[in-house]
Design a protein around this motif. Structure first.
Motif, mmCIF file in Angstrom:
data_model
loop_
_atom_site.group_PDB
_atom_site.id
_atom_site.type_symbol
_atom_site.label_atom_id
_atom_site.label_comp_id
_atom_site.label_asym_id
_atom_site.label_seq_id
_atom_site.Cartn_x
_atom_site.Cartn_y
_atom_site.Cartn_z
ATOM 1 N N GLU A 18 0.848 -1.191 0.000
ATOM 2 C CA GLU A 18 0.000 0.000 0.000
ATOM 3 C C GLU A 18 0.881 1.237 0.000
ATOM 4 O O GLU A 18 1.905 1.280 0.691
ATOM 5 C CB GLU A 18 -0.913 0.004 1.236
ATOM 6 C CG GLU A 18 -1.824 1.219 1.342
ATOM 7 C CD GLU A 18 -2.814 1.302 0.207
ATOM 8 O OE1 GLU A 18 -2.708 2.254 -0.598
ATOM 9 O OE2 GLU A 18 -3.661 0.401 0.090
ATOM 10 N N THR A 19 0.494 2.227 -0.792
ATOM 11 C CA THR A 19 1.247 3.480 -0.833
ATOM 12 C C THR A 19 0.534 4.615 -0.114
ATOM 13 O O THR A 19 1.171 5.606 0.228
ATOM 14 C CB THR A 19 1.503 3.895 -2.290
ATOM 15 O OG1 THR A 19 0.248 3.985 -2.986
ATOM 16 C CG2 THR A 19 2.408 2.897 -2.987
ATOM 17 N N CYS A 20 -0.773 4.481 0.117
ATOM 18 C CA CYS A 20 -1.535 5.509 0.826
ATOM 19 C C CYS A 20 -1.497 5.212 2.319
ATOM 20 O O CYS A 20 -1.963 4.160 2.759
ATOM 21 C CB CYS A 20 -2.968 5.577 0.323
ATOM 22 S SG CYS A 20 -3.951 6.856 1.143
ATOM 23 N N GLY A 66 -4.977 4.675 3.989
ATOM 24 C CA GLY A 66 -5.598 3.383 3.773
ATOM 25 C C GLY A 66 -4.986 2.274 4.598
ATOM 26 O O GLY A 66 -5.626 1.252 4.852
ATOM 27 N N ALA A 67 -3.735 2.453 5.029
ATOM 28 C CA ALA A 67 -3.061 1.419 5.817
ATOM 29 C C ALA A 67 -3.144 1.673 7.313
ATOM 30 O O ALA A 67 -2.640 0.870 8.098
ATOM 31 C CB ALA A 67 -1.592 1.333 5.399
#
Length: 455
Positions: free
Chosen positions: A150-152, A155-156
């Motif tokens: 995940e890059t956001c 969201g993580a």
């Protein structure tokens, strides 16, 4: 609740603009405006004449000690650099050149911690399958090790609450929706680091954060990134060399003088407790142009061999090249040898290398560099049981250095029989004169006469 907005603030003068500008209208500097999140102003409340303070100061005598819980990382050298182990709820930043072994080391740490704790590995640069391939190559497996691609960061965030330890690989590859700029920008790195700090302190989650470095060797991003972190570690070493050095440049829970020595193998990275002969060649003393110096690297004293090569230049301008030693320092020492010791190096190409890919940043290696250069110019090898250390000034004098006793003691342990040291450090090292030959020198030419008496 009103939605948070963003503004662009000049890093030089603090000028704020609602949109990005290439040139700051206030100070006139270019490319200094970075995006920052701006929270909406809270509604004004009626002031009370007797408002109770939100926090009360305490006398020093009433402040209670806080015991920091430490957990072993599974790597003894890493535990030493961290100050005795991993502190719960801390932020650890690991920086280094690409390919030096940051992800490999943290993958091993994650697998060890996953034996008893919940660990989340957030990979923003690699897929989960790539991380699994690395784990299989290292022989690691655990059901408590959770992988997330995940890059956001928003969201993580929910996944963070399920783990006790979180590894972010890397901080330059993640972003937050609060800013519209791209991942890796100054604003994104600062905002993501601040968010991770709030989560770590509020939830007691330990974060290991991988940080990239610039071509100058400093951590990419704003300097506030290092200020936020509890511990900042630098991984040093050439990609082609097996031996790496992990250095602590900031540690709120330990000493910043700690240094760990690691060896990179096909099965992973392992700490080395016996590092005495790593930076010495087996054939020292046989060829001209080599000298050994005791180098103080953090809390470790290591014997390092410096090798030089001189040959006649094929061009009008001689070439100088240094590996492991500051280039400008090499140029200055060559000038001192030419002017103060009458060594002809003006039409010679000079190459200098520190064995094992280690970097010597302290001035105590100056005298050893001069000894290696003089040996290469005279074509006479330096005795293999002789060590040299001391700082060299522009006048040719040899100045005293720190930790002289520790350096002489390391030479004694490694079996050296003679040490050339600054005359100013002789008094502090007199207790070793019955065990090893101590030769004090005050000027560089005295060192040359001692090493090469027949010339």
């Amino acid at each position: 609740m009103a939605k948070a907005t963003t503004q662009f603030v000049c890093a030089e003068c603090g000028y704020a603009s609602p949109k990005w500008l290439g040139r700051c209208p206030d100070c006139g500097k270019f490319n200094t405006l970075a995006e920052e999140a701006v929270a909406p102003a809270a509604p004004a409340k009626q002031k009370s004449a007797f408002r109770a303070p939100s926090a009360r100061p305490l006398p020093l005598s009433q402040v209670k000690y806080e015991k920091f819980e430490r957990v072993s990382s599974g790597n003894s050298e890493l535990d030493v650099v961290l100050g005795g182990g991993i502190v719960r709820g801390s932020l650890v930043l690991v920086g280094g050149d690409p390919g030096v072994g940051k992800s490999t080391l943290l993958t091993q740490v994650a697998a060890h911690l996953a034996k008893q704790h919940k660990v989340l590995y957030l990979s923003a640069e690699e897929s989960c399958s790539q991380v699994k391939l690395r784990c299989e190559r290292l022989g690691l497996d655990s059901d408590n090790l959770l992988l997330l691609n995940e890059t956001c960061l928003d969201g993580a965030e929910e996944a963070f609450f399920e783990a006790e330890y979180v590894i972010i690989d890397s901080i330059q590859a993640v972003y937050t929706d609060a800013l519209s700029s791209a991942a890796g920008s100054v604003g994104q790195v600062r905002e993501c680091a601040s968010k991770l700090m709030r989560i770590a302190k509020a939830r007691g989650i330990t974060f290991f954060i991988v940080g990239h470095v610039t071509k100058e060797g400093t951590l990419a991003g704003p300097k506030v990134l290092e200020h936020i972190m509890d511990t900042v570690l630098y991984f040093e070493g050439e990609r082609t060399e097996n031996f790496k050095i992990l250095r602590a440049v900031k540690n709120r829970f330990g000493s910043v003088q700690e240094v760990g020595v690691f060896e990179m193998t096909g099965e992973g990275i392992y700490g080395l407790s016996d590092y005495s002969a790593l930076f010495l060649s087996d054939t020292r003393g046989e060829a001209a142009g080599a000298a050994v110096t005791p180098s103080e690297t953090g809390n470790r004293c290591m014997m390092v061999e410096l090798q030089t090569l001189m040959c006649k230049t094929a061009y009008g301008l001689p070439r100088r090249m240094a590996l492991g030693v500051d280039f400008n320092r090499l140029v200055v020492l060559i000038a001192v040898l030419e002017k103060r010791c009458s060594l002809a190096m003006g039409m010679q190409d000079v190459y200098l290398n520190a064995m094992g890919g280690i970097k010597l940043n302290e001035p105590s290696a100056d005298l050893a560099v001069c000894a290696a250069l003089a040996s290469a110019e005279r074509m006479i090898p330096v005795d293999k049981y002789t060590a040299v250390f001391g700082e060299v000034g522009l006048t040719g004098e040899v100045r005293g250095v720190n930790f002289a006793e520790k350096r002489v003691n390391e030479c004694l342990k490694m079996g050296f029989k003679r040490v050339l040291l600054p005359a100013k450090n002789m008094k502090a090292c007199e207790k070793f004169k019955d065990k090893i030959e101590l030769v004090p020198v005050s000027y560089v030419y005295q060192m040359i006469k001692t090493l090469f008496p027949k010339i």
